[in-house]
Design a protein around this motif. Structure first.
Motif, PDB file in Angstrom:
ATOM      1  N   ARG A 160       0.580  -1.318   0.081  1.00 38.44           N
ATOM      2  CA  ARG A 160       0.096  -0.003  -0.042  1.00 38.44           C
ATOM      3  C   ARG A 160       0.678   1.200   0.214  1.00 38.44           C
ATOM      4  N   ASP A 161       1.916   1.243   0.802  1.00 36.29           N
ATOM      5  CA  ASP A 161       2.792   2.330   0.958  1.00 36.29           C
ATOM      6  C   ASP A 161       3.474   2.692  -0.572  1.00 36.29           C
ATOM      7  N   ILE A 162       3.934   1.695  -1.262  1.00 31.90           N
ATOM      8  CA  ILE A 162       4.431   1.755  -2.496  1.00 31.90           C
ATOM      9  C   ILE A 162       3.471   2.312  -3.420  1.00 31.90           C
ATOM     10  N   LEU A 163       2.214   1.827  -3.438  1.00 31.65           N
ATOM     11  CA  LEU A 163       1.281   2.147  -4.352  1.00 31.65           C
ATOM     12  C   LEU A 163       0.782   3.809  -4.153  1.00 31.65           C
ATOM     13  N   MET A 164       0.764   4.078  -2.808  1.00 27.95           N
ATOM     14  CA  MET A 164       0.263   5.694  -2.673  1.00 27.95           C
ATOM     15  C   MET A 164       1.292   6.476  -3.389  1.00 27.95           C
ATOM     16  N   LYS A 165       2.396   5.922  -4.011  1.00 31.32           N
ATOM     17  CA  LYS A 165       3.366   7.035  -4.290  1.00 31.32           C
ATOM     18  C   LYS A 165       3.049   7.336  -5.995  1.00 31.32           C
ATOM     19  N   LEU A 166       2.060   6.530  -6.262  1.00 30.33           N
ATOM     20  CA  LEU A 166       1.428   6.622  -7.515  1.00 30.33           C
ATOM     21  C   LEU A 166       0.472   7.770  -7.526  1.00 30.33           C
ATOM     22  N   VAL A 167      -0.037   8.255  -6.412  1.00 31.73           N
ATOM     23  CA  VAL A 167      -1.147   9.057  -6.332  1.00 31.73           C
ATOM     24  C   VAL A 167      -0.633  10.436  -6.323  1.00 31.73           C
ATOM     25  N   SER A 168      -1.199  11.348  -7.069  1.00 30.03           N
ATOM     26  CA  SER A 168      -0.745  12.979  -7.144  1.00 30.03           C
ATOM     27  C   SER A 168      -1.329  13.306  -5.841  1.00 30.03           C
ATOM     28  N   GLU A 169      -0.360  14.372  -5.363  1.00 27.52           N
ATOM     29  CA  GLU A 169      -0.328  15.014  -4.111  1.00 27.52           C
ATOM     30  C   GLU A 169      -1.952  15.739  -3.999  1.00 27.52           C
ATOM     31  N   THR A 170      -2.869  15.540  -3.340  1.00 22.03           N
ATOM     32  CA  THR A 170      -4.068  16.300  -3.189  1.00 22.03           C
ATOM     33  C   THR A 170      -4.298  16.165  -1.589  1.00 22.03           C
ATOM     34  N   SER A 171      -4.422  17.510  -0.879  1.00 22.07           N
ATOM     35  CA  SER A 171      -4.581  17.344   0.418  1.00 22.07           C
ATOM     36  C   SER A 171      -5.975  17.056   1.009  1.00 22.07           C
ATOM     37  N   ASP A 172      -6.103  16.670   2.144  1.00 20.33           N
ATOM     38  CA  ASP A 172      -7.635  16.300   2.439  1.00 20.33           C
ATOM     39  C   ASP A 172      -8.627  17.384   2.569  1.00 20.33           C
ATOM     40  N   VAL A 173      -7.911  18.578   2.679  1.00 18.37           N
ATOM     41  CA  VAL A 173      -8.787  19.977   2.685  1.00 18.37           C
ATOM     42  C   VAL A 173      -9.298  20.220   1.229  1.00 18.37           C
ATOM     43  N   GLU A 174      -8.352  20.179   0.243  1.00 24.79           N
ATOM     44  CA  GLU A 174      -8.700  20.439  -1.094  1.00 24.79           C
ATOM     45  C   GLU A 174      -9.835  19.328  -1.363  1.00 24.79           C
ATOM     46  N   LEU A 175      -9.613  17.901  -0.904  1.00 22.69           N
ATOM     47  CA  LEU A 175     -10.699  17.090  -1.285  1.00 22.69           C
ATOM     48  C   LEU A 175     -11.869  17.137  -0.636  1.00 22.69           C
ATOM     49  N   ALA A 176     -12.069  17.795   0.503  1.00 25.44           N
ATOM     50  CA  ALA A 176     -13.416  17.783   1.306  1.00 25.44           C
ATOM     51  C   ALA A 176     -14.086  19.126   0.631  1.00 25.44           C
ATOM     52  N   LYS A 177     -13.249  20.157   0.016  1.00 26.47           N
ATOM     53  CA  LYS A 177     -14.243  21.092  -0.575  1.00 26.47           C
ATOM     54  C   LYS A 177     -14.592  20.930  -1.710  1.00 26.47           C
TER      55      LYS A 177
END
Length: 677
Positions: A160-177
């Motif tokens: 899971r830690d390795i796969l998370m490196k494939l995800v673009s950085e989006t903060s929880d705040v930006e996602l919640a908005k």
């Protein structure tokens, strides 16, 4: 960086005395078990990392003769690599270190000594390791990119830690908005390090408020028990009567020994009798009011209990309906997967026998030396041999077709059963929660019916209470009316008399008056103690208000925790979509929904919804190659991929890879067979 193996040379390495292997873009190495296929992979990893292909540093490199170590031979492995188009030769040699002990002629083995070369130039072990580190970036990365089964062998949290490196950085705040319903969480997301910290904060607060909520009924009960069980109205009436009787004693003392005194005594007795009747009538009204007040308080408490219980059950129904909706959506998706899998058909084309390739070559009937036609019996033998080979080839093609079709059907049935199992699990969950909601609704309907009955009873009590007069109507009592008439007559007689005097009964009257005053003091004490009941009732009312506020606090914490779980599910769905967009064959399941609606973290590789652990060998390899392809793009590194058990692969399902493929396959060949594909 792109790394390929051009060639590999081995001397006295494990079971191989001498071997040179030349590699192409896709190389197939085949042979029976134990002829040295995996040894080639071991030699390459030993050269680079001093470990075998399984990652073990302690393994037997030296050859054996009937199980006995072969001494005094050099072990050598060298490879010519292609690094971004440039060739480089790496070499590693191991010699035994034999030392003679002082005073003896016997040499004792003191370990092994390794020597290293790069392009023929001797290098220290440290310099050699530094160079290899520059090629592979890290040993762990090399293992992931060179072995299709390595990534899936890691712990799920590491995957899971390795796969998370494939995800673009989006903060929880930006996602919640992106969704207005998560607005209450934004302030917390801006301050907290993670959603786990937010969950811990509100869970702790919820636990605290629930603890306080459990304490309130106990405190109310303690306050109720501290109240004095006394009828204040009755005590007040007794006080009035005692004050009146004390005053009458005083008057009797003034009028003792006279006719006027006698009349006043009669008047006081009549007044006393009338007062007693008044007290009795007013006491009955007071008792009636007290009983109704108690019943009214019970009604109010029951209504509050019904309201809280109904609200909790309605929220539980709402939560269950959300879980049912999610489970039904997953069930529909499983249905689509089932239909898609069921519609798959086996392609026989690659396995059909090609008659056009099996035509007898007439040129073989002419002698290659003299040019004359061979004898007829020789020609017949050649044709018979050709037909025998053709018959065998047909049988082999038919067998491969049957085996492949059987494997396809077995895998298809396995996939369908897996999907059905998941579908039934979701169906059972939906049925269980639907039944539970029906039971909850029946309970709510019953509670509302009871609540309405209690409300009606409360309204009736309020009406009856309002109809009770503050003071009794004495004129309606016939006996009281007679006493009143006689009292009026005595008063009229008293007015006619003007005599007064002192009698010997004064002493008795003084004693009576002292006794009455003592009784009055006791009544005043009881009334003072009963006054504390009012303060206790105020305290109980305050506690009930606090109970409502705490109930709201509990609901607020539960709502925030529920919203947080919804946001985490929303976030993980987004993360899953982002990660799975990088793969063509596999998908990764990063969380699973539990029966209670909560979420459990996981990391499970699937192919068409089938878990990696239940795939056959061929599909596992294909899945592993798909993972390597995405990780290679992530790290910007391409290294040779060694595919063990490659015989389980079909040519048509080997994915195109931007890397060198080395296929290690079991075959009937007794000697290693190396061929470019």
């Amino acid at each position: 960086m792109k790394l390929k193996i051009r060639s590999l040379h081995m001397e006295n390495f494990k079971g191989i005395k001498m071997l040179d292997v030349t590699f192409s873009g896709k190389t197939k190495i085949s042979g029976q078990n134990a002829v040295g296929k995996t040894t080639i992979f071991d030699a390459f990893t030993w050269l680079l990392f001093n470990k075998n292909s399984s990652g073990e540093e302690k393994f037997n490199v030296r050859p054996l003769n009937e199980g006995i170590r072969v001494d005094n031979v050099e072990i050598k492995v060298s490879a010519i690599l292609d690094v971004d188009g440039n060739g480089v030769e790496l070499s590693k040699t191991q010699k035994q270190n034999w030392v003679k002990k002082r005073g003896t002629d016997t040499a004792v083995l003191q370990g092994n000594v390794n020597s290293f070369e790069i392009d023929g130039y001797p290098k220290s072990e440290a310099d050699f390791k530094d160079y290899v580190s520059g090629l592979a970036q890290s040993e762990e990365m090399f293992k992931m990119l060179t072995n299709p089964q390595y990534f899936s062998s890691l712990k799920w949290k590491d995957q899971r830690d390795i796969l998370m490196k494939l995800v673009s950085e989006t903060s929880d705040v930006e996602l919640a908005k992106t969704d207005g319903k998560y607005a209450p969480l934004i302030n917390e997301l801006e301050k907290a390090p993670s959603t786990d910290d937010i969950r811990a904060k509100f869970s702790k607060a919820l636990s605290g408020w629930k603890k306080k909520q459990a304490e309130i009924p106990v405190r109310i009960d303690e306050a109720e028990k501290s109240k004095i069980d006394v009828d204040v109205a009755e005590q007040e009436l007794a006080k009035v009567d005692l004050v009146r009787r004390i005053a009458e004693c005083g008057k009797k003392m003034e009028n003792a020994g006279s006719a006027l005194g006698d009349l006043r005594s009669k008047e006081m007795q009549l007044q006393f009798d009338m007062s007693g009747m008044e007290q009795t009538m007013n006491r009955e009204l007071s008792n009636k009011r007290s009983i109704m007040d108690a019943e009214l308080r019970d009604c109010k408490n029951e209504l509050e209990h019904f309201a809280v219980t109904i609200s909790l059950k309605e929220k539980q129904i709402s939560d269950n309906e959300k879980t049912i909706t999610d489970a039904d959506a997953e069930r529909k998706k499983l249905g689509e997967q089932y239909n898609s899998e069921k519609a798959k058909a086996f392609d026989e084309t690659p396995y059909l026998f090609d008659e056009s390739k099996w035509i007898f070559d007439e040129s073989t009937t002419v002698c290659s030396l003299c040019g004359q036609k061979l004898p007829a019996d020789k020609i017949e033998q050649l044709k018979a041999d050709f037909e025998e080979r053709k018959t065998k080839a047909k049988a082999d093609a038919k067998r491969k077709l049957s085996d492949s079709k059987s494997d396809f059907i077995t895998q298809k049935e396995s996939n369908l059963e897996e999907i059905k199992a998941y579908g039934f699990a979701k169906k059972n969950l939906i049925e269980e929660l639907t039944k539970k909601n029906a039971d909850l609704q029946m309970e709510i309907d019953s509670l509302k019916k009871q609540e309405q009955g209690t409300f009606t009873n409360k309204e009736e009590l309020c009406k009856l209470l309002s109809e009770i007069p503050e003071e009794a109507d004495y004129s309606q009592n016939e006996e009281y009316a007679k006493l009143k008439a006689r009292h009026n007559e005595v008063l009229a007689e008293i007015e006619k008399l003007e005599s007064n005097g002192v009698d010997q009964v004064v002493t008795d009257l003084k004693a009576e008056k002292a006794d009455l005053q003592s009784q009055l003091e006791e009544v005043n004490k009881v009334i003072a103690q009963a006054a504390n009941n009012v303060a206790i009732d105020d305290r109980i009312e305050t506690l009930r208000d606090e109970q409502k506020e705490i109930g709201q606090k509990v609901a607020d914490q539960e709502q925030m925790l529920y919203l947080l779980e919804e946001f985490i599910r929303f976030k993980l769905n987004k993360v899953s979509e982002s990660i799975n967009s990088h793969f063509k064959t596999v998908n990764f399941k990063l969380f699973e929904t539990q029966l209670n609606g909560g979420m459990k973290d996981c990391c499970e590789c699937t192919v068409n919804g089938v878990p990696y652990s239940t795939l056959n060998s061929g599909h596992r390899i294909v899945a592993g190659l798909d993972i390597i392809r995405s990780l290679s793009e992530l790290y910007g590194v391409s290294v040779p991929i060694f595919v063990d058990n490659a015989e389980s692969l079909n040519e048509f399902n080997v994915p195109d890879m931007d890397a060198q493929l080395i296929l290690l396959s079991v075959s009937e060949d007794k000697q290693l067979k190396v061929e470019g594909v």
